[in-house]
Design a protein around this motif. Structure first.
Motif, PDB file in Angstrom:
ATOM      1  N   ASP A 220       0.760  -1.192  -0.055  1.00  0.00           N
ATOM      2  CA  ASP A 220       0.009   0.091   0.086  1.00  0.00           C
ATOM      3  C   ASP A 220       0.767   1.104   0.030  1.00  0.00           C
TER       4      ASP A 220
ATOM      5  N   ARG B 245     -17.513   3.199  13.912  1.00  0.00           N
ATOM      6  CA  ARG B 245     -17.176   4.084  13.068  1.00  0.00           C
ATOM      7  C   ARG B 245     -18.527   4.547  12.494  1.00  0.00           C
TER       8      ARG B 245
ATOM      9  N   LYS C  77     -12.589   3.346   5.343  1.00  0.00           N
ATOM     10  CA  LYS C  77     -11.850   4.115   6.545  1.00  0.00           C
ATOM     11  C   LYS C  77     -10.508   4.563   6.031  1.00  0.00           C
TER      12      LYS C  77
HETATM   13  N1  LIG Z   1      -4.454  -4.879   8.845  1.00  0.00           N
HETATM   14  C1  LIG Z   1      -5.386  -3.991   8.307  1.00  0.00           C
HETATM   15  N2  LIG Z   1      -5.806  -4.266   6.882  1.00  0.00           N
HETATM   16  C2  LIG Z   1      -6.715  -3.931   6.199  1.00  0.00           C
HETATM   17  C3  LIG Z   1      -7.088  -2.555   7.281  1.00  0.00           C
HETATM   18  C4  LIG Z   1      -6.696  -2.081   8.375  1.00  0.00           C
HETATM   19  O1  LIG Z   1      -7.045  -1.340   8.868  1.00  0.00           O
HETATM   20  N3  LIG Z   1      -5.634  -2.796   8.676  1.00  0.00           N
HETATM   21  N4  LIG Z   1      -8.103  -1.853   6.324  1.00  0.00           N
HETATM   22  C5  LIG Z   1      -9.046  -2.704   5.576  1.00  0.00           C
HETATM   23  C6  LIG Z   1      -9.983  -1.699   4.670  1.00  0.00           C
HETATM   24  S1  LIG Z   1     -11.193  -1.053   5.972  1.00  0.00           S
HETATM   25  C7  LIG Z   1      -9.909  -1.576   3.721  1.00  0.00           C
HETATM   26  S2  LIG Z   1     -11.182  -0.667   2.785  1.00  0.00           S
HETATM   27  C8  LIG Z   1      -9.013  -2.013   2.827  1.00  0.00           C
HETATM   28  C9  LIG Z   1      -8.333  -1.139   1.849  1.00  0.00           C
HETATM   29  O2  LIG Z   1      -7.276  -1.953   1.134  1.00  0.00           O
HETATM   30  P1  LIG Z   1      -6.405  -0.810   0.138  1.00  0.00           P
HETATM   31  O3  LIG Z   1      -6.998   0.432  -0.196  1.00  0.00           O
HETATM   32  O4  LIG Z   1      -5.229  -0.787   0.745  1.00  0.00           O
HETATM   33  O5  LIG Z   1      -6.675  -1.551  -1.176  1.00  0.00           O
HETATM   34  P2  LIG Z   1      -5.945  -2.773  -1.712  1.00  0.00           P
HETATM   35  O6  LIG Z   1      -5.347  -3.570  -0.382  1.00  0.00           O
HETATM   36  O7  LIG Z   1      -5.242  -2.637  -2.747  1.00  0.00           O
HETATM   37  O8  LIG Z   1      -7.191  -3.847  -2.121  1.00  0.00           O
HETATM   38  C10 LIG Z   1      -8.158  -4.125  -1.210  1.00  0.00           C
HETATM   39  C11 LIG Z   1      -9.270  -5.175  -1.719  1.00  0.00           C
HETATM   40  O9  LIG Z   1      -9.944  -4.602  -2.700  1.00  0.00           O
HETATM   41  C12 LIG Z   1      -9.656  -5.152  -4.190  1.00  0.00           C
HETATM   42  N5  LIG Z   1      -9.453  -4.239  -4.977  1.00  0.00           N
HETATM   43  C13 LIG Z   1      -8.575  -3.313  -5.270  1.00  0.00           C
HETATM   44  N6  LIG Z   1      -8.628  -2.826  -6.425  1.00  0.00           N
HETATM   45  C14 LIG Z   1      -9.711  -3.250  -6.983  1.00  0.00           C
HETATM   46  C15 LIG Z   1     -10.205  -3.006  -8.046  1.00  0.00           C
HETATM   47  N7  LIG Z   1      -9.816  -1.920  -9.032  1.00  0.00           N
HETATM   48  N8  LIG Z   1     -11.604  -3.429  -8.574  1.00  0.00           N
HETATM   49  C16 LIG Z   1     -11.828  -4.483  -7.645  1.00  0.00           C
HETATM   50  N9  LIG Z   1     -11.396  -4.915  -6.538  1.00  0.00           N
HETATM   51  C17 LIG Z   1     -10.263  -4.107  -6.215  1.00  0.00           C
HETATM   52  C18 LIG Z   1      -8.562  -6.018  -3.741  1.00  0.00           C
HETATM   53  O10 LIG Z   1      -8.292  -7.190  -4.538  1.00  0.00           O
HETATM   54  C19 LIG Z   1      -8.634  -6.170  -2.200  1.00  0.00           C
HETATM   55  O11 LIG Z   1      -9.475  -7.484  -1.942  1.00  0.00           O
HETATM   56  O12 LIG Z   1      -7.716  -2.542   3.661  1.00  0.00           O
HETATM   57  C20 LIG Z   1      -8.366  -3.536   4.555  1.00  0.00           C
HETATM   58  N10 LIG Z   1      -7.031  -4.148   4.889  1.00  0.00           N
END
Ligand SMILES: Nc1nc2c(c(=O)[nH]1)N[C@H]1C(S)=C(S)[C@@H](COP(=O)(O)OP(=O)(O)OC[C@H]3O[C@@H](n4cnc5c(N)ncnc54)[C@H](O)[C@@H]3O)O[C@H]1N2
Ligand code: MOO
Ligand SMILES: [Mg+2]
Length: 422
Positions: A273, A361, A297
């Motif tokens: 990330d 939240r 978040k």
């Molecule tokens: N240890 C922790 N892990 C996570 C936390 C946290 O606080 N501590 N927060 C969770 C939350 S809430 C969210 S929301 C996600 C956000 O993740 P990121 O913004 O870093 O996104 P990625 O890790 O790259 O992917 C997350 C998820 O989404 C899918 N994805 C990504 N891009 C696409 C796209 N263009 N189209 C469809 N789906 C997509 C990806 O495959 C992952 O499954 O983080 C949590 N983790």
């Protein structure tokens, strides 16, 4: 409604509230000033950049609101079935004709809806209240008042008055006004340019063959549709691998071509990330790096010196769209030149289902908002409320909001719902 008192953990304390995030975002956005002149045919959905007035009166001229007879009120106001007034028909005036004659006492003209009144006529008698006989007309019941069924010149709007204000969105009803005011061209704000990029090694396009561990990049399509619906110009930059140098190059390209950049993924705490670090390295001022909301978040917002605003949206598909509906919508409205209060459209509804949250939240629960017998009802989407479940997000037109501290909204309770225009 069930409320809990919560001990704020370190995590929650470092996040800002949804309301604070909204305030920060709206302070960052400045409305576009650049204008362009486009043809009326292209004006649908655009934002008017100057007030519109006309040298014409509305209606343009006195005209008939009914098919019937043009008369002089004083001739016929005593008419009744026992002593009906009989007038000579001296002309027939269809719509589109400029009548040159003048109707004298004892005379009438046959006239049709929309036809211009000749001199002398001050009232229309609808034909149902008359009986024609050769070249005469018998008035069976008198008009109710002088000027009945006459649409007087300028009665709706007088020449020179403002018909449309600057900063409004041109929809079908505004198109009609612009057309009737003979605005063959319209001055509007230029459309905001919004760059969209997806980050993630696991992403493929819908056309590629899915391999184990991969996922189709749905966010790119969702965000493009959202931007198009809101009158922006989407600049789709595709899928970027989780490779800091590549991400950096793409972000640089994005911030130099767009007013707003929307990226998805890479804003949480995982090893891949990178977004926030890269934004800072590129000179972006990080304004938001986490909002106490669920989903959504890890939202990250940065501002660049050239004015570009960067939204690092969470990768989870629901989180990405909820962040757009809650924040990007307001930013785009302001950027586009729409005049308004830039507040989310919140509706008070009765919940048809029990809604729950852990209370930690501000929680956005997706479903359907329906107007039933004058009252809004919120129905929970069927299936899992998981931020990866983009399937049951389809047809969502409302997000029920459970404030921090509220864990349950019982069936039949009142709930605030963010309305999403469809
Ligand atoms: N240890 C922790 N892990 C996570 C936390 C946290 O606080 N501590 N927060 C969770 C939350 S809430 C969210 S929301 C996600 C956000 O993740 P990121 O913004 O870093 O996104 P990625 O890790 O790259 O992917 C997350 C998820 O989404 C899918 N994805 C990504 N891009 C696409 C796209 N263009 N189209 C469809 N789906 C997509 C990806 O495959 C992952 O499954 O983080 C949590 N983790
Ligand atoms: O904030 Mo995340 O968006 O809950 O899944
Ligand atoms: Mg991540």
């Amino acid at each position: 409604m069930v409320q809990i008192s919560i001990n704020l953990t370190h995590e929650i304390m470092t996040m800002i509230s949804v309301q604070e995030a909204q305030t920060i975002i709206l302070q960052l956005v400045e409305s576009l000033q650049e204008k362009e002149v486009i043809s009326l045919d292209e004006a649908m959905g655009r934002i008017l950049a100057q007030p519109v007035s006309s040298s014409l009166n509305f209606p343009y001229w006195d005209n008939s609101a009914m098919d019937g007879y043009g008369v002089r009120f004083e001739d016929v106001n005593q008419s009744n079935l026992d002593y009906p007034i009989i007038l000579d028909i001296v002309a027939e005036i269809p719509a589109g004709i400029h009548p040159k004659l003048s109707i004298q006492s004892g005379e009438a003209c046959r006239i049709f809806t929309g036809a211009m009144l000749p001199n002398g006529v001050d009232t229309i008698v609808m034909q149902e209240n008359t009986r024609p006989e050769e070249n005469k007309v018998i008035i069976l019941s008198p008009p109710n008042y002088l000027g009945e069924f006459v649409r007087k010149q300028g009665i709706f709007y007088q020449a020179g008055t403002i018909l449309l204000n600057s900063g409004i969105k041109i929809n079908e009803s505004e198109m009609a006004v612009l057309a009737t005011a003979q605005c063959s061209t319209v001055r509007v704000y230029r459309r905001p340019r919004v760059a969209i990029l997806s980050t993630g090694n696991e992403l493929i396009t819908p056309a590629e063959r899915l391999q184990p561990g991969q996922i189709v990049d749905s966010n790119q399509y969702a965000l493009k549709a959202f931007i198009l619906k809101n009158g922006g110009v989407p600049i789709t930059l595709g899928i970027i691998r989780d490779e800091p140098e590549m991400i950096k190059q793409k972000i640089l390209e994005a911030i130099n071509t767009a007013d707003i950049v929307l990226s998805t993924g890479g804003v949480s705490v995982g090893d891949y990330d990178y977004i926030e670090t890269i934004l800072a390295e590129l000179g972006g001022e990080i304004k938001i790096s986490g909002v106490a909301m669920k989903p959504g978040k890890p939202l990250t917002v940065a501002k660049f010196d050239n004015g570009c605003i960067y939204f690092g949206l969470p990768g989870n598909p629901v989180s990405a769209l909820v962040s757009c509906w809650r924040f990007v919508q307001l930013a785009l409205d302001k950027l586009s030149g729409i005049k308004g209060d830039y507040e989310p459209k919140l509706i008070t509804a009765t919940s048809a289902d029990e809604l729950s949250s852990n209370g930690r939240r501000e929680t956005y629960i997706w479903g359907q908002l329906k107007l039933i017998n004058g009252e809004f009802l919120f129905t929970l989407a069927e299936g899992s409320q998981n931020s990866a479940n983009l399937i049951n997000l389809a047809s969502t037109n409302g997000l029920a909001i459970l404030p921090i501290g509220v864990t349950t909204i019982h069936q039949g309770d009142i709930v605030t719902v963010l309305s999403i225009s469809r």
